[in-house]
Scaffold this active site. Structure first.
Site, mmCIF file in Angstrom:
data_model
loop_
_atom_site.group_PDB
_atom_site.id
_atom_site.type_symbol
_atom_site.label_atom_id
_atom_site.label_comp_id
_atom_site.label_asym_id
_atom_site.label_seq_id
_atom_site.Cartn_x
_atom_site.Cartn_y
_atom_site.Cartn_z
ATOM 1 N N LYS A 93 0.823 -1.316 0.087
ATOM 2 C CA LYS A 93 -0.120 0.207 -0.135
ATOM 3 C C LYS A 93 0.896 1.198 0.030
ATOM 4 C CE LYS A 93 -0.247 -0.314 4.925
ATOM 5 N NZ LYS A 93 -1.018 -0.721 6.040
ATOM 6 N N ARG A 104 -10.788 -0.744 14.413
ATOM 7 C CA ARG A 104 -10.621 0.041 13.376
ATOM 8 C C ARG A 104 -11.390 -0.585 12.080
ATOM 9 N NH1 ARG A 104 -4.430 0.757 11.095
ATOM 10 N NH2 ARG A 104 -4.995 -1.025 9.823
ATOM 11 N N HIS A 113 -6.421 -7.536 12.126
ATOM 12 C CA HIS A 113 -5.290 -6.878 12.296
ATOM 13 C C HIS A 113 -4.952 -6.800 13.810
ATOM 14 C CE1 HIS A 113 -2.132 -4.457 10.639
ATOM 15 N NE2 HIS A 113 -2.346 -3.388 10.936
ATOM 16 N N ARG A 139 1.276 -10.976 7.047
ATOM 17 C CA ARG A 139 1.033 -9.750 6.097
ATOM 18 C C ARG A 139 2.029 -8.531 6.351
ATOM 19 N NH1 ARG A 139 -3.922 -9.973 8.104
ATOM 20 N NH2 ARG A 139 -3.646 -8.127 8.911
ATOM 21 N N TYR A 184 15.505 30.979 5.115
ATOM 22 C CA TYR A 184 14.568 31.838 5.560
ATOM 23 C C TYR A 184 14.575 32.227 6.909
ATOM 24 C CZ TYR A 184 11.937 30.541 1.146
ATOM 25 O OH TYR A 184 11.594 30.290 -0.267
ATOM 26 N N CYS A 200 13.747 24.148 3.189
ATOM 27 C CA CYS A 200 12.893 24.729 2.366
ATOM 28 C C CYS A 200 12.109 23.738 1.408
ATOM 29 C CB CYS A 200 13.439 25.526 1.258
ATOM 30 S SG CYS A 200 14.746 26.868 2.125
ATOM 31 N N ASP A 231 12.470 22.852 -1.711
ATOM 32 C CA ASP A 231 13.048 22.097 -2.627
ATOM 33 C C ASP A 231 14.488 22.012 -2.312
ATOM 34 O OD1 ASP A 231 10.873 22.458 -4.403
ATOM 35 O OD2 ASP A 231 11.322 24.563 -4.434
HETATM 36 C C1 LIG Z 1 -0.422 -1.679 6.617
HETATM 37 C C2 LIG Z 1 -1.099 -3.025 6.925
HETATM 38 C C3 LIG Z 1 -0.167 -4.364 7.288
HETATM 39 C C4 LIG Z 1 1.009 -4.316 7.064
HETATM 40 O O1 LIG Z 1 1.730 -3.490 8.639
HETATM 41 P P1 LIG Z 1 3.158 -3.586 8.906
HETATM 42 O O2 LIG Z 1 2.961 -3.041 10.337
HETATM 43 O O3 LIG Z 1 3.877 -2.372 8.085
HETATM 44 O O4 LIG Z 1 3.761 -4.806 8.921
HETATM 45 C C5 LIG Z 1 -0.786 -5.593 7.414
HETATM 46 N N1 LIG Z 1 -2.298 -5.647 7.458
HETATM 47 C C6 LIG Z 1 -2.988 -4.674 7.215
HETATM 48 C C7 LIG Z 1 -4.464 -4.716 7.334
HETATM 49 C C8 LIG Z 1 -2.580 -3.429 7.257
HETATM 50 O O5 LIG Z 1 -3.317 -2.299 7.017
#
Ligand SMILES: *Cc1c(COP(=O)(O)O)cnc(C)c1O
Length: 394
Positions: free
Chosen positions: A35, A133, A165, A221, A264, A311, A313
């Site tokens: 992602k 969540r 999760h 994951r 700046y 800044c 850039d």
């Molecule tokens: C982002 C995410 C992960 C990965 O999490 P990490 O802490 O980067 O390993 C796994 N599962 C879900 C649902 C996530 O949103």
């Protein structure tokens, strides 16, 4: 020749190595989480490298991210888990994206999309086992399980996975992890009893994949560990290798007399006659402005401090009265592993995060679209290994 001022070099061999570490430690298959454009590293090359190293599937937050990978030719199992009510479920079904649903309403919308497209939808059920969540709420579980079972019986969906999760993945022995695992197993048992057993079950993010193999079920994951950052820095690096080096060149060198204010609002003033260097990297590239006067840039074998405001850039460094032996065009590393670097230790994204009171996830994910992504290593034989020609960035 490079046209971008700032280059994020991504070592695909490091990604492949990290997949190996995650598989070995978890004893499970890997869903590579790419992602947010692969946590800033580039979703497509990272996905390809991870799959080449034995990852079984690829995960994104949004359907749009998953469809972009499909459109680019990735034919692996793709899953997306975060959707607006008006998400493009029909496009996801058409593209064989595994849609993780978090409510009976999302499931209904996916079923409607499957009817429209005239194709069976691949679905994962995301259960809220305690993170609070996304994921199916406890009070909606019975209805969701029933609807899933009916849809499976009708052949409208293929139930691929059940997932959750973790809230405390980075605190391996927190009892919340065990409670979440128990609730996930209960959800799988419910579905199985209703005749809708999933093919795969997964819950472990990076920290859990590396420290709690007993939670791995079929797959893990990982995101951040894939990119080489330790998800629990207090427990060491787990043998992971950071993949990204953020580098540029010194574009301009000039003298500054004692008393000269820099950048700046002249928030820094030269205390003695000195030499300044300009680095073409700023907050629009993901170099946090709050690092003004705090970060250091690695040039040659030495570190030189940022002075004055960072800044949009560019930023300015103090090369010292003798100019530090630095010349215009010299390679300047903002963070890395920059493995071939000698002398002072090269700053890391984790150093930046520590200075800012945040996590390295945020540092790498915010490297914007302006820096060029350059890939080294990988099965396709991209260029050479990082650092072999240390001076060649331009
Ligand atoms: C982002 C995410 C992960 C990965 O999490 P990490 O802490 O980067 O390993 C796994 N599962 C879900 C649902 C996530 O949103």
């Amino acid at each position: 020749m490079t046209t971008a001022n700032l280059v994020a070099t991504v070592d695909l061999d490091a990604i492949a190595h990290n997949v190996g570490v995650l598989r070995a430690r978890s004893g499970a298959g890997v869903i590579a989480v790419v992602k947010a454009d692969g946590y800033g590293h580039g979703a497509l090359p990272v996905a390809r490298a991870a799959l080449g190293a034995g990852a079984e599937a690829v995960g994104t937050a949004s359907i749009r991210e998953a469809r972009e990978l499909r459109a680019a030719g990735l034919d692996a199992h793709l899953m997306a888990w975060l959707h607006r009510p008006d998400a493009d479920f029909a496009g996801a079904v058409a593209d064989d994206i595994d849609i993780a649903v978090s409510s009976p309403r999302q499931l209904d919308a996916v079923l409607a999309a499957a009817r429209t497209v005239g194709k069976r939808a691949t679905v994962t059920v995301k259960v809220d086992t305690g993170l609070a969540r996304s994921g199916v709420a406890r009070e909606e579980w019975d209805e969701t399980a029933r609807t899933v079972a009916e849809a499976v019986a009708e052949g409208a969906i293929d139930l691929h996975g059940v997932m959750c999760h973790l809230a405390f993945g980075d605190v391996p022995d927190n009892p919340a992890n065990d409670q979440q695992a128990e609730r996930l197993d209960d959800a799988v048992a419910d579905l199985t009893r209703l005749g809708a057993a999933p093919r795969v079950v997964h819950m472990a993010n990076s920290p859990a994949a590396l420290t709690r193999p007993d939670l791995a079920r079929d797959l893990v994951r990982p995101g951040i560990a894939l990119y080489g950052y330790s998800p629990i820095p207090s427990m060491g690096d787990f043998g992971l290798i950071p993949a990204m080096t953020l580098e540029s060149q010194v574009v301009l060198i000039k003298k500054a007399a004692a008393g000269q204010g820099v950048s700046y609002n002249h928030t820094w003033t030269a205390g003695e006659d000195t030499v300044l260097g300009v680095i073409p990297a700023g907050y629009a590239d993901g170099v946090p402005r709050q690092l003004s006067g705090r970060m250091q840039v690695h040039i040659g074998e030495r570190l030189f401090p940022s002075v004055g405001r960072i800044c949009m850039d560019q930023l300015v460094i103090d090369l010292g009265p003798d100019g530090g032996g630095v010349a215009e065009g010299d390679r300047a590393v903002l963070f890395g592993p920059a493995s071939a670097a000698r002398g002072d230790r090269v700053p890391t994204a984790t150093d930046w995060a520590d200075m800012l009171g945040t996590i390295d996830y945020e540092i790498v994910a915010r490297i914007g679209s302006r820096p060029e992504r350059r890939y080294v290593g990988g099965a396709d034989g991209n260029e050479r290994r990082v650092g072999e020609e240390a001076d060649e960035v331009g």
